[in-house]
Enzyme design. Structure first.
Site, PDB file in Angstrom:
ATOM      1  N   GLY A 107       0.816  -1.217   0.000  1.00  0.00           N
ATOM      2  CA  GLY A 107       0.000   0.000   0.000  1.00  0.00           C
ATOM      3  C   GLY A 107       0.844   1.259   0.000  1.00  0.00           C
ATOM      4  O   GLY A 107       0.619   2.179  -0.784  1.00  0.00           O
ATOM      5  N   ALA A 108       1.829   1.293   0.891  1.00  0.00           N
ATOM      6  CA  ALA A 108       2.664   2.480   1.010  1.00  0.00           C
ATOM      7  C   ALA A 108       3.811   2.178   1.959  1.00  0.00           C
ATOM      8  O   ALA A 108       3.845   1.125   2.585  1.00  0.00           O
ATOM      9  CB  ALA A 108       1.856   3.655   1.549  1.00  0.00           C
ATOM     10  N   MET A 109       4.754   3.133   2.059  1.00  0.00           N
ATOM     11  CA  MET A 109       5.948   2.895   2.855  1.00  0.00           C
ATOM     12  C   MET A 109       6.350   4.161   3.612  1.00  0.00           C
ATOM     13  O   MET A 109       6.410   5.238   3.043  1.00  0.00           O
ATOM     14  CB  MET A 109       7.085   2.432   1.922  1.00  0.00           C
ATOM     15  CG  MET A 109       8.384   2.145   2.624  1.00  0.00           C
ATOM     16  SD  MET A 109       8.175   0.807   3.851  1.00  0.00           S
ATOM     17  CE  MET A 109       9.371   1.319   5.072  1.00  0.00           C
ATOM     18  N   GLU A 110       6.678   3.948   4.902  1.00  0.00           N
ATOM     19  CA  GLU A 110       6.859   5.058   5.835  1.00  0.00           C
ATOM     20  C   GLU A 110       8.270   5.640   5.874  1.00  0.00           C
ATOM     21  O   GLU A 110       8.683   6.177   6.911  1.00  0.00           O
ATOM     22  CB  GLU A 110       6.476   4.576   7.240  1.00  0.00           C
ATOM     23  CG  GLU A 110       7.447   3.537   7.872  1.00  0.00           C
ATOM     24  CD  GLU A 110       7.033   2.088   7.695  1.00  0.00           C
ATOM     25  OE1 GLU A 110       6.283   1.791   6.752  1.00  0.00           O
ATOM     26  OE2 GLU A 110       7.482   1.245   8.504  1.00  0.00           O
ATOM     27  N   ASN A 111       9.044   5.594   4.795  1.00  0.00           N
ATOM     28  CA  ASN A 111      10.403   6.136   4.788  1.00  0.00           C
ATOM     29  C   ASN A 111      10.457   7.500   5.486  1.00  0.00           C
ATOM     30  O   ASN A 111       9.597   8.342   5.266  1.00  0.00           O
ATOM     31  CB  ASN A 111      10.892   6.318   3.353  1.00  0.00           C
ATOM     32  CG  ASN A 111      10.556   5.138   2.485  1.00  0.00           C
ATOM     33  OD1 ASN A 111      10.990   4.034   2.751  1.00  0.00           O
ATOM     34  ND2 ASN A 111       9.742   5.362   1.456  1.00  0.00           N
ATOM     35  N   HIS A 144      -1.777   5.940   8.535  1.00  0.00           N
ATOM     36  CA  HIS A 144      -0.922   4.818   8.949  1.00  0.00           C
ATOM     37  C   HIS A 144       0.555   5.165   8.740  1.00  0.00           C
ATOM     38  O   HIS A 144       1.374   5.040   9.654  1.00  0.00           O
ATOM     39  CB  HIS A 144      -1.310   3.570   8.160  1.00  0.00           C
ATOM     40  CG  HIS A 144      -0.505   2.358   8.471  1.00  0.00           C
ATOM     41  ND1 HIS A 144      -0.923   1.384   9.342  1.00  0.00           N
ATOM     42  CD2 HIS A 144       0.720   1.954   8.023  1.00  0.00           C
ATOM     43  CE1 HIS A 144      -0.005   0.445   9.426  1.00  0.00           C
ATOM     44  NE2 HIS A 144       1.000   0.764   8.623  1.00  0.00           N
ATOM     45  N   GLU A 145       0.887   5.610   7.543  1.00  0.00           N
ATOM     46  CA  GLU A 145       2.302   5.900   7.253  1.00  0.00           C
ATOM     47  C   GLU A 145       2.786   7.083   8.090  1.00  0.00           C
ATOM     48  O   GLU A 145       3.908   7.085   8.591  1.00  0.00           O
ATOM     49  CB  GLU A 145       2.514   6.169   5.763  1.00  0.00           C
ATOM     50  CG  GLU A 145       2.018   5.073   4.826  1.00  0.00           C
ATOM     51  CD  GLU A 145       2.450   3.673   5.202  1.00  0.00           C
ATOM     52  OE1 GLU A 145       3.531   3.509   5.800  1.00  0.00           O
ATOM     53  OE2 GLU A 145       1.684   2.727   4.907  1.00  0.00           O
ATOM     54  N   HIS A 172       3.578   6.023  11.602  1.00  0.00           N
ATOM     55  CA  HIS A 172       4.843   5.278  11.706  1.00  0.00           C
ATOM     56  C   HIS A 172       6.003   6.195  12.083  1.00  0.00           C
ATOM     57  O   HIS A 172       7.033   5.718  12.565  1.00  0.00           O
ATOM     58  CB  HIS A 172       5.182   4.610  10.370  1.00  0.00           C
ATOM     59  CG  HIS A 172       4.677   3.203  10.213  1.00  0.00           C
ATOM     60  ND1 HIS A 172       4.772   2.259  11.205  1.00  0.00           N
ATOM     61  CD2 HIS A 172       4.108   2.567   9.152  1.00  0.00           C
ATOM     62  CE1 HIS A 172       4.272   1.098  10.761  1.00  0.00           C
ATOM     63  NE2 HIS A 172       3.851   1.263   9.523  1.00  0.00           N
ATOM     64  N   GLU A 225       3.869  -2.566  13.269  1.00  0.00           N
ATOM     65  CA  GLU A 225       2.684  -2.678  12.418  1.00  0.00           C
ATOM     66  C   GLU A 225       1.385  -2.838  13.213  1.00  0.00           C
ATOM     67  O   GLU A 225       0.380  -2.197  12.905  1.00  0.00           O
ATOM     68  CB  GLU A 225       2.853  -3.813  11.404  1.00  0.00           C
ATOM     69  CG  GLU A 225       3.986  -3.586  10.395  1.00  0.00           C
ATOM     70  CD  GLU A 225       3.886  -2.264   9.632  1.00  0.00           C
ATOM     71  OE1 GLU A 225       2.811  -1.632   9.652  1.00  0.00           O
ATOM     72  OE2 GLU A 225       4.898  -1.865   9.022  1.00  0.00           O
TER      73      GLU A 225
END
Ligand code: PHE
Ligand code: ZN
Length: 863
Positions: free
Chosen positions: A267-271, A303-304, A307, A326
């Site tokens: 879905g996506a990434m929290e970089n 959500h991201e 994080h 998570e």
């Protein structure tokens, strides 16, 4: 250096108990990228510091890399060797060194979408869990945290925008090239590194934090998409304010960027400071996105963002602790979405997802605790168990201590572990100490897999009633025996004759294998409302008559419990019918009719409540799943409800749909209820139903109504179906996210020829294995269509196995995700079992399989 050779299928099992702290720390990293679509030069300079007393070589993981040069403290270095794909650098007696390694990678041929890859002319990265080692040699484990300086240079025309984590501290030009220097002040693990280069446009905004700092916000998309970023931006600002208000957590950089890319495995990434998203969770406007899509954008953006604290400031020591970030972050985004909309409806949706995705996982060959003990490929552990059951376990702690004490616990957790790579145990201990609760027994939720069952019965003695509980936790692979769990159980009891006796909402803690709970004095057997709000993620076995369930569906003061009572009534009716008992639809019809009376005041709740349980969930109640009987009986009940309440469905549809631009809970609920009404009406077989659906499809002012009407038509056999599918395709053929819906509604169809239709659609010029969204929209939808996927001749199984085999060499992560539906073979009849196992065996017989697919298929075959 091809993709296929970079993931050897030697099944090595990694155990949590083997954890050892890293030999070398890396306080600072400087990366230098000379960008090119099919050749990017990467120079990495690592400052390494030895942690132990004795000399030990430096182990740098690689995946598909060859070192072009190695230097130590500025000198060419020859004391290195390759061990498999890893680089071992012998540093002799040194306790600290500057290690430089140069490599060259080819983003254009990276079809795995892990590491540095090209998506639509854009260069972007995905490093979680182990993608950084596909960019440069590095320990690539989350407990090695470094400060990053990133320089990147490239052709200005191809890559006008250059982004990385943190802040841009300098930039300049050199002929047709330009360069940028980015610095991230916060030490981070390699999985949070990100880089994006390409032609992007930005939607800019700003947010002032609670301490008065101004943060620049940017959402970067392809030209033409910027008008569809407003909802994501609003969600970002709402999330930032919510985390301050609810958890006291403030953002910690001057810049927060999001980039949307079309090709993305998840879905996506929290970089850190540079989230990278699947376009699906950023782009939304009323013409192209449904209400469900809008909610998805809001939830994933939150959500991201969350994080940044639960994941980035406090990260994971090792990947066995994945649920630390998570589970907690899902819990946070669930509560955020509940606060932004309707809490009971959000809870219903979350529980439905848990039952659809996590319960089957927990009951099958891939069951694992939220903190696994071992894995072969970590990518296979981004599961509903780690995420959604993980969130339920955090929720239970919060329920047991209440919001104020829970906040004390999380404050202590963030304060104590800020800047660290922590464990699940660290989290539990912080809640224990901060909130003041003994969680010794509760820790079993981290150790034991399987969904606990509570068998309930009522007992009476001299007018005093009590509840008897028998708790069992089923055996799961590697865990034949289980201990009872500790869980919060919310309950209430009512006198159905309205005599006034009642036990108001009560929270009890269940700890034993057997337990008795006093309910109080009642003149007759009370109606028990149990596991209210789904206070524990369990299965409740409780024999109740349809009268009692109908009463609760109408009178329970907890909306979630009303929903549950009606669902249970529907389930009981359907399971009886499927098992050959004469189906009596009356009680369900009456209860649905009653519930519909509340449609005007709370359409969102009513739409959820009157929806029939899914075919898969009905199957989960049976000893042996009979997909054909389930479809037949579910359709029969749907038709009976449709016919008996036809005037009500027609009345709902005769009203005006709320304008698509109105995104209030009530408007969304109104649209959802219209979709449900249309499905019930269509189920009656009324002659005018296709024409009515087609009119709704044509008149719709937004995608929610349009898609609902299209989906309804897609089940049938009318000329309107063909016309609507064609109109939809012509209108949206250039919009990939909407085209996904076109594939999806056809794969979801209840028609008998759906497997053949999917097979044909896979040959459609717009179908491609290169895009994970497209793969999921066709094949993922098929595996969610129980009667089609489990077609008795096994054609559905063959189709999925063919896909797994064809996709594995290109994208093993996405390929492996298609296997679990084949692993549920034990739940079916012998004929289907044999066919499913044969397909798993056929997959495993392929040469050169990835570790991802090997692990999932071999474990699935074991059953
Ligand atoms: N960590 C991401 C999230 O949950 C998911 C993800 C995992 C994305 C692995 C890409 C790869 O927000
Ligand atoms: Zn996450």
């Amino acid at each position: 250096m091809t993709d296929a050779s970079s993931t050897p299928a030697i099944p090595v099992t990694i155990h949590r108990s083997d954890y050892r702290a890293p030999d070398w720390s890396i306080p600072d990293i400087a990366l230098d990228f000379a960008l090119g679509i099919d050749a990017t030069k990467v120079g990495a300079a690592l400052s390494v510091v030895r942690q132990g007393g004795a000399p030990v070589p430096l182990l740098l993981r690689g995946d598909g890399l060859t070192p072009a040069a190695v230097r130590v403290d500025g000198e060419v270095w020859n004391d290195w060797r390759m061990e498999g794909s890893d680089l071992i650098v012998d540093l002799g007696e040194r306790t600290a060194a500057a290690v430089e390694v140069d490599t060259v990678i080819d983003p254009a041929s990276n079809t795995q979408l892990s590491g540095l890859y090209a998506s639509g002319g854009l260069l972007c990265t995905q490093c979680e869990a182990e993608g950084f080692r596909r960019i440069t040699f590095h320990p690539d484990r989350p407990d090695v945290l470094s400060r990053y300086k990133v320089r990147m240079a490239g052709d200005k025309a191809a890559f006008p925008i250059l982004l990385s984590n943190g802040n841009c501290v300098d930039q300049g030009e050199e002929g047709s090239d330009h360069w940028a220097l980015w610095e991230d002040p916060w030490p981070k693990p390699s999985y949070l590194f990100a880089l994006v280069a390409g032609d992007l446009v930005v939607n800019k905004d700003s947010f002032t934090t609670m301490s008065g700092r101004e943060v620049e916000l940017g959402i970067w998309v392809r030209g033409g998409d910027q008008d569809r970023t407003g909802h994501a931006m609003q969600a970002l600002k709402d999330s930032m304010a919510w985390d301050e208000r609810v958890y006291g957590r403030e953002y910690d950089l001057d810049l927060f960027n999001i980039v949307a890319v079309s090709d993305f495995n998840m879905g996506a990434m929290e970089n850190k400071g540079l989230n990278i998203f699947n376009t699906r969770y950023i782009l939304a406007d009323p013409d192209t996105a449904t209400d469900v899509d809008y909610d998805g954008v809001e939830g994933v953006v939150a959500h991201e963002y969350f994080h940044n604290w639960s994941g980035n400031r406090v990260t994971c020591r090792d990947w066995f602790q994945l649920s630390l970030k998570e589970g907690f972050t899902v819990f946070r985004d669930q509560n955020f979405s509940a606060d932004m909309g309707s809490p009971p409806v959000k809870r219903i949706e979350d529980v439905r997802l848990l039952r659809a995705a996590q319960f089957p996982e927990d009951a099958g060959p891939l069951a694992h605790p939220i903190r696994p003990d071992s894995f072969q490929e970590i990518s296979n552990f981004y599961t509903a168990t780690i995420y959604n059951k993980g969130a339920e376990i955090i929720r239970m702690m919060a329920t047991m201590v209440g919001p104020e004490r829970f906040r004390k616990g999380t404050d202590l957790y963030f304060e104590r572990h800020d800047g660290e790579a922590a464990t699940c145990e660290d989290f539990v201990r912080a809640i224990e100490e901060g909130a003041g609760i003994d969680l010794a027994q509760f820790r079993r939720w981290y150790e034991q897999a399987g969904t606990p069952r509570l068998k309930l019965s009522l007992a009476e003695e001299a007018g005093h009633w009590s509840l008897d509980i028998v708790q069992t936790v089923p055996p799961t692979p590697g865990q034949p025996e289980k201990q009872p769990m500790m869980m919060p159980l919310r309950l209430a009891a009512f006198a159905m004759d309205g005599s006034g006796d009642a036990l108001a909402d009560t929270l009890v803690t269940v700890t034993g294998a057997t337990q008795r709970i006093a309910l109080g004095k009642f003149a007759a057997r009370p109606a028990l409302s149990v596991n209210r709000g789904f206070s524990a993620p369990i299965i409740v076995d409780f024999e109740r008559g349809s009268g009692e369930l109908a009463w609760l569906a109408a009178h329970d003061d907890d909306p979630f419990a009303r929903y549950e009572a009606l669902q249970q009534l529907m389930l009981d009716t359907l399971v009886a019918a499927v098992s050959g008992k004469t189906g009596d639809h009356r009680a369900v019809i009456d209860a649905v009719g009653q519930t519909l009376a509340g449609a005007a005041s709370d359409p969102a709740f009513v739409a959820e409540a009157v929806l029939l349980p899914s075919e898969a969930f009905i199957g989960d109640q049976m000893v042996t799943v009979d997909p054909d009987a389930i479809r037949r009986e579910r359709l029969a009940l749907q038709a009976a409800i449709g016919t008996a309440l036809e005037t009500k469905w027609r009345a709902i549809l005769a009203g005006r749909a709320p304008p698509a631009t109105d995104l209030s809970s009530k408007a969304k609920g109104g649209r959802r209820l219209r979709g449900v009404a249309l499905a019930y009406l269509a189920a009656t077989g009324a002659d005018d139903a296709p024409a009515l659906a087609f009119r709704i499809f044509s008149d719709a002012d937004g995608m929610t109504e349009r898609q609902a009407a299209l989906a309804t038509l897609a089940h049938g056999d009318s000329d309107e179906r063909i016309a609507a599918l064609d109109i939809f395709y012509q209108r949206y053929r250039d919009n990939p996210l909407v085209l996904d819906k076109w594939f999806q509604v056809q794969a979801w169809s209840l028609r008998g020829d759906t497997v053949d239709a999917v097979k044909a659609l896979a040959q459609h010029p717009d179908f491609t294995l290169a895009n994970p969204n497209r793969v999921r929209s066709l094949y993922g939808a098929l595996t969610g269509n129980q009667a089609a996927f489990h077609q008795a001749d096994g054609a559905g199984y063959t189709l999925i196995a063919d896909l797994v085999i064809a996709l594995d060499p290109k994208n093993p992560q996405t390929s492996a995700k298609m296997i679990p539906p084949l692993g549920r073979w034990k739940r079916f009849d012998e004929g289907r079992q044999a066919l499913m196992k044969a397909e798993l065996e056929r997959i495993l017989a392929q040469p050169g399989l990835s570790r991802d697919v090997t692990e999932q298929a071999s474990k699935s075959l074991l059953g």
